[in-house]
Design a protein around this motif. Structure first.
Motif, PDB file in Angstrom:
ATOM      1  N   LEU A 161       3.007 -14.456   5.624  1.00  0.00           N
ATOM      2  CA  LEU A 161       2.400 -14.193   4.306  1.00  0.00           C
ATOM      3  C   LEU A 161       3.444 -13.535   3.424  1.00  0.00           C
ATOM      4  CD1 LEU A 161      -0.107 -14.166   2.468  1.00  0.00           C
ATOM      5  CD2 LEU A 161      -0.607 -11.884   3.365  1.00  0.00           C
ATOM      6  N   LEU A 162       3.692 -14.166   2.242  1.00  0.00           N
ATOM      7  CA  LEU A 162       4.637 -13.626   1.259  1.00  0.00           C
ATOM      8  C   LEU A 162       3.836 -13.023   0.120  1.00  0.00           C
ATOM      9  CD1 LEU A 162       7.535 -13.279   0.155  1.00  0.00           C
ATOM     10  CD2 LEU A 162       7.262 -15.540  -0.924  1.00  0.00           C
ATOM     11  N   ILE A 163       4.073 -11.687  -0.125  1.00  0.00           N
ATOM     12  CA  ILE A 163       3.355 -10.992  -1.218  1.00  0.00           C
ATOM     13  C   ILE A 163       4.325 -10.811  -2.368  1.00  0.00           C
ATOM     14  CG2 ILE A 163       2.139  -8.908  -1.886  1.00  0.00           C
ATOM     15  CD1 ILE A 163       1.352  -8.527   1.029  1.00  0.00           C
ATOM     16  N   ILE A 164       3.934 -11.315  -3.573  1.00  0.00           N
ATOM     17  CA  ILE A 164       4.774 -11.220  -4.772  1.00  0.00           C
ATOM     18  C   ILE A 164       4.101 -10.258  -5.738  1.00  0.00           C
ATOM     19  CG2 ILE A 164       5.763 -12.480  -6.703  1.00  0.00           C
ATOM     20  CD1 ILE A 164       5.712 -14.991  -4.943  1.00  0.00           C
ATOM     21  N   ASN A 165       4.883  -9.280  -6.260  1.00  0.00           N
ATOM     22  CA  ASN A 165       4.369  -8.270  -7.195  1.00  0.00           C
ATOM     23  C   ASN A 165       5.479  -7.945  -8.178  1.00  0.00           C
ATOM     24  OD1 ASN A 165       2.657  -6.432  -8.341  1.00  0.00           O
ATOM     25  ND2 ASN A 165       2.705  -4.962  -6.666  1.00  0.00           N
ATOM     26  N   ASP A 166       5.147  -7.154  -9.207  1.00  0.00           N
ATOM     27  CA  ASP A 166       6.181  -6.648 -10.124  1.00  0.00           C
ATOM     28  C   ASP A 166       6.081  -5.134 -10.165  1.00  0.00           C
ATOM     29  OD1 ASP A 166       4.041  -5.979 -11.723  1.00  0.00           O
ATOM     30  OD2 ASP A 166       4.354  -7.567 -13.209  1.00  0.00           O
ATOM     31  N   LYS A 167       6.927  -4.532 -10.999  1.00  0.00           N
ATOM     32  CA  LYS A 167       6.983  -3.072 -11.036  1.00  0.00           C
ATOM     33  C   LYS A 167       6.353  -2.516 -12.307  1.00  0.00           C
ATOM     34  CE  LYS A 167      10.880  -2.344  -7.904  1.00  0.00           C
ATOM     35  NZ  LYS A 167      12.155  -1.635  -7.673  1.00  0.00           N
ATOM     36  N   SER A 168       5.375  -3.238 -12.807  1.00  0.00           N
ATOM     37  CA  SER A 168       4.588  -2.693 -13.924  1.00  0.00           C
ATOM     38  C   SER A 168       3.728  -1.554 -13.407  1.00  0.00           C
ATOM     39  CB  SER A 168       3.706  -3.792 -14.530  1.00  0.00           C
ATOM     40  OG  SER A 168       2.759  -4.226 -13.573  1.00  0.00           O
ATOM     41  N   LYS A 169       3.115  -0.848 -14.333  1.00  0.00           N
ATOM     42  CA  LYS A 169       2.284   0.287 -13.932  1.00  0.00           C
ATOM     43  C   LYS A 169       1.171  -0.162 -12.983  1.00  0.00           C
ATOM     44  CE  LYS A 169       0.028   4.331 -15.896  1.00  0.00           C
ATOM     45  NZ  LYS A 169      -0.289   5.060 -17.131  1.00  0.00           N
ATOM     46  N   THR A 170       0.526  -1.309 -13.325  1.00  0.00           N
ATOM     47  CA  THR A 170      -0.519  -1.842 -12.458  1.00  0.00           C
ATOM     48  C   THR A 170       0.065  -2.311 -11.138  1.00  0.00           C
ATOM     49  OG1 THR A 170      -1.745  -2.558 -14.423  1.00  0.00           O
ATOM     50  CG2 THR A 170      -2.408  -3.518 -12.314  1.00  0.00           C
ATOM     51  N   GLY A 171       1.257  -2.950 -11.219  1.00  0.00           N
ATOM     52  CA  GLY A 171       1.911  -3.439  -9.998  1.00  0.00           C
ATOM     53  C   GLY A 171       2.230  -2.314  -9.026  1.00  0.00           C
ATOM     54  N   LEU A 172       2.709  -1.185  -9.545  1.00  0.00           N
ATOM     55  CA  LEU A 172       3.032  -0.048  -8.684  1.00  0.00           C
ATOM     56  C   LEU A 172       1.766   0.525  -8.053  1.00  0.00           C
ATOM     57  CD1 LEU A 172       5.730   1.698 -10.925  1.00  0.00           C
ATOM     58  CD2 LEU A 172       6.119   0.407  -8.800  1.00  0.00           C
ATOM     59  N   ALA A 173       0.670   0.531  -8.798  1.00  0.00           N
ATOM     60  CA  ALA A 173      -0.597   1.010  -8.241  1.00  0.00           C
ATOM     61  C   ALA A 173      -1.073   0.093  -7.131  1.00  0.00           C
ATOM     62  CB  ALA A 173      -1.644   1.099  -9.347  1.00  0.00           C
ATOM     63  N   MET A 174      -0.869  -1.221  -7.327  1.00  0.00           N
ATOM     64  CA  MET A 174      -1.278  -2.176  -6.314  1.00  0.00           C
ATOM     65  C   MET A 174      -0.415  -2.043  -5.059  1.00  0.00           C
ATOM     66  SD  MET A 174      -3.880  -3.643  -7.509  1.00  0.00           S
ATOM     67  CE  MET A 174      -4.016  -4.792  -6.173  1.00  0.00           C
ATOM     68  N   LYS A 175       0.884  -1.759  -5.251  1.00  0.00           N
ATOM     69  CA  LYS A 175       1.785  -1.598  -4.091  1.00  0.00           C
ATOM     70  C   LYS A 175       1.297  -0.453  -3.205  1.00  0.00           C
ATOM     71  CE  LYS A 175       6.633  -0.762  -2.846  1.00  0.00           C
ATOM     72  NZ  LYS A 175       8.000  -0.520  -3.362  1.00  0.00           N
ATOM     73  N   LYS A 176       0.841   0.603  -3.841  1.00  0.00           N
ATOM     74  CA  LYS A 176       0.349   1.754  -3.086  1.00  0.00           C
ATOM     75  C   LYS A 176      -0.867   1.368  -2.245  1.00  0.00           C
ATOM     76  CE  LYS A 176      -1.132   6.533  -3.770  1.00  0.00           C
ATOM     77  NZ  LYS A 176      -1.425   7.594  -4.774  1.00  0.00           N
ATOM     78  N   ASP A 177      -1.762   0.585  -2.829  1.00  0.00           N
ATOM     79  CA  ASP A 177      -2.960   0.152  -2.099  1.00  0.00           C
ATOM     80  C   ASP A 177      -2.618  -0.833  -0.985  1.00  0.00           C
ATOM     81  OD1 ASP A 177      -4.547   1.701  -3.726  1.00  0.00           O
ATOM     82  OD2 ASP A 177      -5.058   0.065  -5.098  1.00  0.00           O
ATOM     83  N   LYS A 205      13.577 -18.944  -2.780  1.00  0.00           N
ATOM     84  CA  LYS A 205      12.955 -18.489  -1.540  1.00  0.00           C
ATOM     85  C   LYS A 205      11.633 -19.218  -1.297  1.00  0.00           C
ATOM     86  CE  LYS A 205      11.516 -14.340   0.914  1.00  0.00           C
ATOM     87  NZ  LYS A 205      12.410 -14.600   2.071  1.00  0.00           N
ATOM     88  N   ILE A 206      10.866 -19.370  -2.352  1.00  0.00           N
ATOM     89  CA  ILE A 206       9.557 -20.019  -2.224  1.00  0.00           C
ATOM     90  C   ILE A 206       9.703 -21.486  -1.839  1.00  0.00           C
ATOM     91  CG2 ILE A 206       7.512 -20.754  -3.553  1.00  0.00           C
ATOM     92  CD1 ILE A 206       7.768 -18.093  -5.075  1.00  0.00           C
ATOM     93  N   SER A 207      10.686 -22.134  -2.380  1.00  0.00           N
ATOM     94  CA  SER A 207      10.865 -23.559  -2.094  1.00  0.00           C
ATOM     95  C   SER A 207      11.219 -23.811  -0.635  1.00  0.00           C
ATOM     96  CB  SER A 207      11.964 -24.138  -3.006  1.00  0.00           C
ATOM     97  OG  SER A 207      13.220 -23.527  -2.724  1.00  0.00           O
ATOM     98  N   ASN A 208      11.748 -22.811   0.074  1.00  0.00           N
ATOM     99  CA  ASN A 208      12.144 -22.978   1.469  1.00  0.00           C
ATOM    100  C   ASN A 208      11.119 -22.431   2.471  1.00  0.00           C
ATOM    101  OD1 ASN A 208      14.720 -24.177   0.918  1.00  0.00           O
ATOM    102  ND2 ASN A 208      15.470 -22.149   0.284  1.00  0.00           N
ATOM    103  N   LEU A 209       9.924 -22.054   1.994  1.00  0.00           N
ATOM    104  CA  LEU A 209       8.894 -21.528   2.890  1.00  0.00           C
ATOM    105  C   LEU A 209       8.362 -22.618   3.812  1.00  0.00           C
ATOM    106  CD1 LEU A 209       6.827 -19.256   0.462  1.00  0.00           C
ATOM    107  CD2 LEU A 209       8.459 -18.523   2.222  1.00  0.00           C
ATOM    108  N   LYS A 210       8.044 -22.233   5.049  1.00  0.00           N
ATOM    109  CA  LYS A 210       7.488 -23.169   6.021  1.00  0.00           C
ATOM    110  C   LYS A 210       5.989 -23.361   5.748  1.00  0.00           C
ATOM    111  CE  LYS A 210      10.810 -21.874   9.620  1.00  0.00           C
ATOM    112  NZ  LYS A 210      10.987 -21.333  10.995  1.00  0.00           N
ATOM    113  N   LYS A 211       5.418 -24.408   6.364  1.00  0.00           N
ATOM    114  CA  LYS A 211       4.022 -24.758   6.104  1.00  0.00           C
ATOM    115  C   LYS A 211       3.024 -23.784   6.733  1.00  0.00           C
ATOM    116  CE  LYS A 211       4.556 -29.671   5.224  1.00  0.00           C
ATOM    117  NZ  LYS A 211       4.114 -31.039   5.548  1.00  0.00           N
TER     118      LYS A 211
END
Length: 727
Positions: A161-177, A205-211
């Motif tokens: 499982l690949l989790i993609i996030n950003d470092k916005s204020k909401t993104g940082l709050a989500m990272k904590k959770d 990176k995404i283009s090389n992900l396995k099935k």
């Protein structure tokens, strides 16, 4: 004072013109689907409130969020709002809500605040605030664990499982959770978290992900280099290179390449906060509106992505919605299809109903035709003459018995009136009865004597009733005729037969009546004979003898005349004297009663003119004679030297003339007292059972009175009540 009044009036006019104002403070920019959907739903909720004006401010904090920028916004809003007073402020998402809390005294003093779309909401922040009674709203909670469960339910063979996030204020709050969730599922999945990679490396990176891998997209508004993306652009770039499913946490990512998940819905947030806003504007204190801590999330999936990866969402065992599902014509034009199908269904129901109704009508018509034929045969079979006519008196038809009575065909009756068949007197009487019936809608029974074309006289009872049409209007009158000629003749015969039954007693009475005059005549004849033989007969003696003899002979002749009158039937009703009727009876029975040791008492309680009865005189006297004879014979049968009583009372009452015939010769057995008026019932060895039966027929059927019998102490009382004639 005048200035205050003017200001107050200006304030009232301003309130009337502008109503209530609501400020919607948006954390982001116009075009950002999340906040646009919230605003749209709030506008829908407030639209019915015509006196509410909604103002929207965009803070654009997705693009810029420096302290200096926030201060400049506060100064700008202070300038903009210095002459405006809002009834309610709605803060959407974290940036706007934090801004409102910091600047409340400066910009929104004493103004109720509603919030929505708040991540990682800390309730204690409000509870410790001095503004806690002025704030309520809805939390925005992303249920990360249920999304992990969903991914594994849809892809049980998943390994990475690949989790993609950003470092916005909401993104940082989500990272904590996410930290605790990643730790929980790390033994089952190989989980990789990325939030600082530039877009090109991320795509590679995404283009090389396995099935056996899936992607969970949290947020992607900036990459590691600080490059900004719109919500559509970011997810579309990932979708273009991905060969594995992309799951999301926000509904605004759907329709652009995200397969779906248990997403936080902007629409649900907008609907909920809109309902809260209406309550506040309608006067509910905001402190009485509790904070909604459970975010209104729902399972949403994109049909295109489900089909792309051939996943079965039906097996997740949860309620869900699907977007972009291809619609058939019916689904694409649901309203038209529903209307068309409804019309078709109604038409089919009408057709089947009409068909069934036609079949029922055919069956009913056949049954009705059969019933009409049956009724026609039935009416023609009845021996009673029957005819029916309309309300104008014209005959509509008749049965066979009526046509035979008048000796004409049934077709000749139609269209005629009563004047064509009956005498003028009878026709006019029937016309009067018909008019009364049409007013009262009742029934009528009357008698008439009809002379038929073959010169026969018929005594007929006519029974009439009004019939109504289906719509309730008057159709006409039905008449059923009952020929009672034979019955009247039979009753008259029975009356005469009853008279004959009394003749034995009457002959005995006459013998008693003649005994004394015969003895006197015999003595006078012998006296004349002796005078003649002794040559002592004088002319005066002969004259006296003749006069005395004539007195006795006239008395005997009158006795025979009374007997003859008793036998002769009365042909019509007349007024006659009750006293006279009794006197004539006692002329016949008086001496027999006297010699039978019976004490006769006659009480006549009427001090005005002679008391009269309307009816058949001779038949009425027959009834009195029968009752008196019964009492006399009952007393004679006792063979007792004791003197018995026969009492006759005549009383004038308000509605009746009452006659009581009372004797003390012995009570009637209580077991038979109700049967003595029945025909052929008798207790005498040689009795016929006609006497009291004919008494009842004469009094009740022919004269409209009442006759009863009862035991009263030691007396037997026969009571006759005759109604007064009303003229």
């Amino acid at each position: 004072m005048k200035k205050i009044t003017v200001l107050f009036l200006l304030f009232l006019s301003f309130t009337y013109l502008y109503g209530k104002e609501v400020l919607f403070l948006n954390s982001y920019h116009k075009g950002y689907k999340w906040s646009d959907d919230i605003i749209q739903e709030v506008e829908k909720k407030l639209k019915p409130l015509k006196d509410v004006e909604l103002t929207v401010f965009y803070m654009d904090t997705k693009r810029i969020m420096t302290p200096s920028y926030i201060e400049k916004l506060a100064s700008l809003y202070e300038e903009q709002l210095k002459n405006r007073k809002f009834d309610l402020v709605i803060a959407s998402d974290n940036s706007a809500f934090e801004f409102v809390l910091e600047q409340k005294n400066r910009l929104f003093k004493n103004t109720p605040i509603l919030f929505c779309g708040i991540n990682n909401f800390d309730k204690t922040l409000i509870e410790k605030s001095i503004f806690k009674d002025e704030i309520s709203g809805i939390e925005e909670q992303v249920d990360l664990e249920k999304n992990f469960e969903l991914i594994l339910d849809l892809q049980p063979e998943l390994k990475n499982l690949l989790i993609i996030n950003d470092k916005s204020k909401t993104g940082l709050a989500m990272k904590k959770d996410l930290e605790s969730i990643i730790k929980k599922y790390s033994k089952r999945l190989n989980i990789e978290y990325i939030d600082n990679m530039d877009i090109d490396h991320l795509k590679n990176k995404i283009s090389n992900l396995k099935k056996d891998t899936a992607i969970l997209l949290v947020l992607l508004f900036k990459d590691g280099t600080g490059k900004y993306f719109t919500y559509k652009n970011g997810v579309q770039q990932i979708r273009a290179v991905s060969h594995v499913p992309i799951y999301g946490l926000w509904d605004f990512y759907l329709d652009y390449g995200v397969l779906g998940g248990l997403v936080t819905s902007a629409i649900a947030q907008g609907e909920a906060v809109g309902d809260m806003a209406i309550r506040v504007l309608n006067g509910t204190p905001i402190k009485e509106i509790p904070i909604v801590e459970k975010s209104p999330n729902k399972y949403l999936f994109d049909y295109n992505e489900i089909k792309r990866f051939d996943l079965d969402v039906d097996g997740i065992g949860r309620d869900y919605e699907i977007i972009n599902e291809p619609y058939s014509f019916i689904k694409a034009h649901t309203k038209i299809a529903v209307i068309a199908l409804t019309i078709i269904a109604i038409l089919l129901i009408m057709i089947f109903s009409m068909r069934a109704n036609i079949r029922r009508r055919i069956v009913v018509e056949k049954a009705l035709q059969n019933r009409i034929k049956f009724d026609k045969v039935l009416v023609d079979t009845l021996p009673n003459p029957i005819y029916y006519k309309n309300k104008d008196g014209k005959f509509l038809g008749c049965n066979r018995a009526f046509s035979e009575l008048l000796n004409i065909s049934k077709s000749e009756v139609i269209g005629k009136t009563a004047k064509d068949f009956f005498s003028l007197e009878i026709a006019l009487k029937n016309q009067q009865i018909d008019q009364e019936l049409l007013k009262t809608l009742g029934t009528n029974s009357s008698e008439m004597t009809l002379h038929t074309p073959d010169n026969h006289m018929k005594h007929i009872i006519i029974n009439k009733a009004v019939y109504l049409n289906n719509d309730g209007s008057i159709g006409g009158i039905v008449c059923v005729m009952d020929d009672i000629t034979e019955r009247m003749q039979q009753k008259q015969f029975l009356i005469q037969q009853s008279k004959l039954a009394e003749m034995g007693d009457m002959v005995a009475a006459i013998a008693h009546q003649w005994n004394e005059p015969l003895v006197e005549l015999s003595a006078q004849v012998q006296d004349i004979q002796t005078s003649f033989l002794l040559n002592e007969l004088k002319g005066a003696q002969v004259k006296e003898f003749v006069n005395d003899s004539m007195v006795q002979l006239k008395y005997m002749s009158k006795t025979l005349s009374d007997f003859r009158n008793f036998l002769k039937p009365s042909t019509k009703k007349t007024l006659f004297s009750i006293r006279k009727a009794f006197e004539e009876i006692f002329e016949i029975l008086g001496k027999q009663i006297y010699y039978s040791n019976i004490n006769l008492k006659f009480n006549y309680d009427y001090k005005s003119d002679e008391l009269l009865i309307y009816g058949y005189e001779n038949e009425f006297k027959q009834v009195l004679l029968n009752l008196i004879n019964n009492a006399k014979n009952k007393i004679i049968e006792k063979n007792s030297i004791e003197k018995y009583n026969l009492i006759i009372n005549i009383l004038y009452c308000e509605n009746f003339t009452t006659i009581e015939i009372i004797d003390d010769g012995g009570n009637i057995d209580e077991n038979i007292v109700d049967k003595i008026f029945e025909p052929y019932f008798t207790t005498k060895k040689d009795g016929t059972g006609f006497g009291l039966y004919m008494a009842k027929v004469i009094i009740e059927d022919k004269m409209g009175g009442i006759i009863t019998a009862q035991n009263r102490d030691k007396y037997v009382v026969f009571t006759i009540k005759m109604p007064h004639r009303k003229e």
